[in-house]
Design a protein around this motif. Structure first.
Motif, short mmCIF file in Angstrom:
data_model
loop_
_atom_site.label_atom_id
_atom_site.label_comp_id
_atom_site.label_asym_id
_atom_site.label_seq_id
_atom_site.Cartn_x
_atom_site.Cartn_y
_atom_site.Cartn_z
N LEU A 45 7.34 8.29 16.47
CA LEU A 45 6.80 7.62 15.29
C LEU A 45 7.70 7.90 14.09
CD1 LEU A 45 2.99 8.42 15.68
CD2 LEU A 45 4.10 6.21 16.03
N ASP A 46 7.85 6.91 13.22
CA ASP A 46 8.57 7.10 11.96
C ASP A 46 7.59 7.70 10.96
OD1 ASP A 46 9.52 6.54 9.24
OD2 ASP A 46 11.04 5.27 10.17
N GLY A 47 7.80 8.96 10.61
CA GLY A 47 6.84 9.68 9.78
C GLY A 47 6.62 9.06 8.42
N GLU A 48 7.67 8.57 7.80
CA GLU A 48 7.51 7.97 6.47
C GLU A 48 6.72 6.67 6.56
OE1 GLU A 48 10.12 6.92 2.49
OE2 GLU A 48 11.12 6.91 4.44
N ARG A 49 7.05 5.83 7.53
CA ARG A 49 6.32 4.57 7.69
C ARG A 49 4.86 4.84 8.02
NH1 ARG A 49 8.84 -0.24 8.81
NH2 ARG A 49 7.31 -0.68 10.45
N PRO A 59 -7.19 3.79 1.61
CA PRO A 59 -6.73 4.14 0.27
C PRO A 59 -7.59 5.14 -0.49
CG PRO A 59 -7.72 1.95 0.28
CD PRO A 59 -7.65 2.40 1.70
N HIS A 60 -8.85 5.29 -0.14
CA HIS A 60 -9.74 6.15 -0.94
C HIS A 60 -9.89 7.55 -0.36
CE1 HIS A 60 -10.64 2.66 -3.31
NE2 HIS A 60 -11.06 2.00 -2.24
N ALA A 61 -9.14 7.84 0.68
CA ALA A 61 -9.20 9.17 1.31
C ALA A 61 -7.96 9.97 0.95
CB ALA A 61 -9.33 9.05 2.82
N THR A 62 -8.10 11.28 0.93
CA THR A 62 -6.96 12.18 0.76
C THR A 62 -6.42 12.51 2.14
OG1 THR A 62 -7.88 13.15 -1.24
CG2 THR A 62 -6.25 14.45 -0.06
N ILE A 63 -5.16 12.19 2.39
CA ILE A 63 -4.58 12.33 3.72
C ILE A 63 -3.52 13.43 3.70
CG2 ILE A 63 -3.25 11.16 5.52
CD1 ILE A 63 -4.58 8.55 4.62
N VAL A 64 -3.66 14.39 4.62
CA VAL A 64 -2.72 15.51 4.74
C VAL A 64 -2.46 15.74 6.22
CG1 VAL A 64 -3.50 16.61 2.60
CG2 VAL A 64 -4.57 17.24 4.78
N ALA A 104 -0.61 22.28 -2.63
CA ALA A 104 0.62 22.84 -3.17
C ALA A 104 1.71 22.69 -2.11
CB ALA A 104 0.45 24.31 -3.54
N THR A 105 2.95 22.53 -2.55
CA THR A 105 4.08 22.42 -1.64
C THR A 105 5.20 23.33 -2.10
OG1 THR A 105 5.08 20.58 -2.86
CG2 THR A 105 3.55 20.01 -1.09
N ILE A 262 2.84 15.73 5.96
CA ILE A 262 2.18 14.73 5.10
C ILE A 262 1.53 15.49 3.96
CG2 ILE A 262 0.44 12.92 4.95
CD1 ILE A 262 0.87 12.39 7.92
N ALA A 263 1.99 15.23 2.76
CA ALA A 263 1.48 15.93 1.58
C ALA A 263 0.66 14.98 0.74
CB ALA A 263 2.64 16.49 0.75
N ALA A 264 -0.33 15.53 0.06
CA ALA A 264 -1.13 14.75 -0.89
C ALA A 264 -0.64 15.01 -2.30
CB ALA A 264 -2.60 15.12 -0.76
N ALA A 265 -1.12 14.16 -3.22
CA ALA A 265 -0.86 14.34 -4.66
C ALA A 265 0.63 14.43 -5.00
CB ALA A 265 -1.62 15.57 -5.16
N PRO A 266 1.42 13.36 -4.83
CA PRO A 266 1.03 12.07 -4.25
C PRO A 266 1.18 12.09 -2.72
CG PRO A 266 3.30 11.95 -4.99
CD PRO A 266 2.81 13.33 -5.34
N CYS A 267 0.54 11.12 -2.09
CA CYS A 267 0.63 10.99 -0.64
C CYS A 267 2.08 10.65 -0.28
CB CYS A 267 -0.31 9.89 -0.16
SG CYS A 267 -0.35 9.73 1.64
N SER A 268 2.72 11.51 0.50
CA SER A 268 4.13 11.31 0.81
C SER A 268 4.50 12.07 2.07
CB SER A 268 5.01 11.78 -0.36
OG SER A 268 4.73 13.14 -0.67
N PHE A 269 5.60 11.64 2.68
CA PHE A 269 6.11 12.27 3.89
C PHE A 269 7.24 13.22 3.50
CE2 PHE A 269 9.00 12.23 7.64
CZ PHE A 269 8.14 12.85 8.54
N ARG A 270 7.16 14.47 3.98
CA ARG A 270 8.14 15.49 3.62
C ARG A 270 8.82 16.03 4.88
NH1 ARG A 270 6.50 17.58 -1.51
NH2 ARG A 270 5.19 15.99 -2.48
#
Length: 282
Positions: A45-49, A59-64, A104-105, A262-270
């Motif tokens: 799987l492409d993690g960023e995609r 969209p209304h959930a916090t995803i980590v 936190a990251t 997968i980080a939240a705040a903002p939702c992004s792939f690291r």
């Protein structure tokens, strides 16, 4: 009160990460509003995609969470949900809305060498950097450690500045020896500006400590997802990262080493990052 729900979704036969995200949304039912912890297959799987698809589809959930890993073997990743074993797709745990999450990251990687341009790439396969075969450039920097690729590539991720996107670290996960190319965790577009990065044991541990100190008091549990590359760099000190984070937080903690976070705040792939999610009653 609502209870946590766990579901699994297979990727086999699906055409894209967006299709997988929509299938997950259907499996979860009414739009969840509490945190969602994702554990996804880590090699295909492409993690960023996938992260972008999940954040847009739910969209209304916090995803980590993050991708599963296979240590330094890069052969197959495995997910478990109850008695089900998955080698594709993802497992998701939707927590009830009465649980709040704080984040936190930490990173710790430093640039080395000049900026370079991706002059040839096909999706996740980078073939040329500054018109030089990507594998040849890495071999020059790694010297005798080039024989240990892709594992030794953990020490040299790329900081990618793609047109229209924020800079992001990307991990090397496989080698195409025949085409002298390198596979990364997500697609790197041609024309991107990249820099090789490196980190010391001290850099990695300092970043973990700093991240842990950002979590406020009053949390009751925590999730730690840290990159396999960080464990590789730490070597004999690998146990120090989770131990120091747990000592700082002082709450029960679980997690795993990943091929992408997968980080939240903002939702992004690291990549190459430690991502902490602490839970507390809302």
């Amino acid at each position: 009160p609502e209870k946590a729900r766990a579901v699994s979704v297979r990727a086999r036969g699906l055409t894209s990460e967006w299709t997988l995200a929509r299938k997950l949304a259907d499996a979860l039912g009414p739009a969840p509003t509490g945190p969602i912890i994702i554990m996804a297959e880590g090699l295909h799987l492409d993690g960023e995609r996938l992260t972008r698809a999940l954040c847009e589809t739910i969209p209304h959930a916090t995803i980590v969470g993050g991708m599963a890993a296979d240590g330094e073997r890069f052969e197959r990743t495995v997910l478990l949900q109850d008695t089900e074993i998955l080698t594709d797709g993802l497992v998701a745990m939707a927590l009830p809305p009465q649980i709040a999450a704080v984040f936190a990251t930490g990173c710790g990687w430093q640039p080395m060498g000049p900026p370079r341009t991706v002059t040839k790439a096909e999706g996740r396969l980078v073939l040329q950097l500054d018109d030089e075969p990507a594998l040849s450039l890495y071999a020059r920097y790694l010297g005798p450690h080039a024989a240990d690729l892709p594992a030794s590539g953990h020490h040299f991720p790329l900081l990618v500045s793609a047109p229209g996107g924020a800079p992001a670290l990307r991990s090397l996960i496989a080698v195409d020896a025949e085409r002298h190319g390198l596979f990364f965790t997500t697609a790197i577009p041609e024309g991107s500006t990249v820099r090789l990065m490196h980190a010391s044991m001290r850099d990695v541990l300092d970043a973990a400590r700093t991240a842990a100190r950002q979590i406020p008091q009053g949390c009751t549990a925590a999730l730690m997802v840290s990159c396999v590359a960080r464990r590789h760099v730490l070597g004999p000190l690998a146990e120090d990262e989770p131990a120091e984070v747990a000592a700082t937080l002082g709450v029960p903690m679980a997690g795993w080493y990943s091929y992408g976070e997968i980080a939240a705040a903002p939702c992004s792939f690291r990549n190459q990052t430690i991502c902490l999610t602490a839970l507390r009653p809302r």
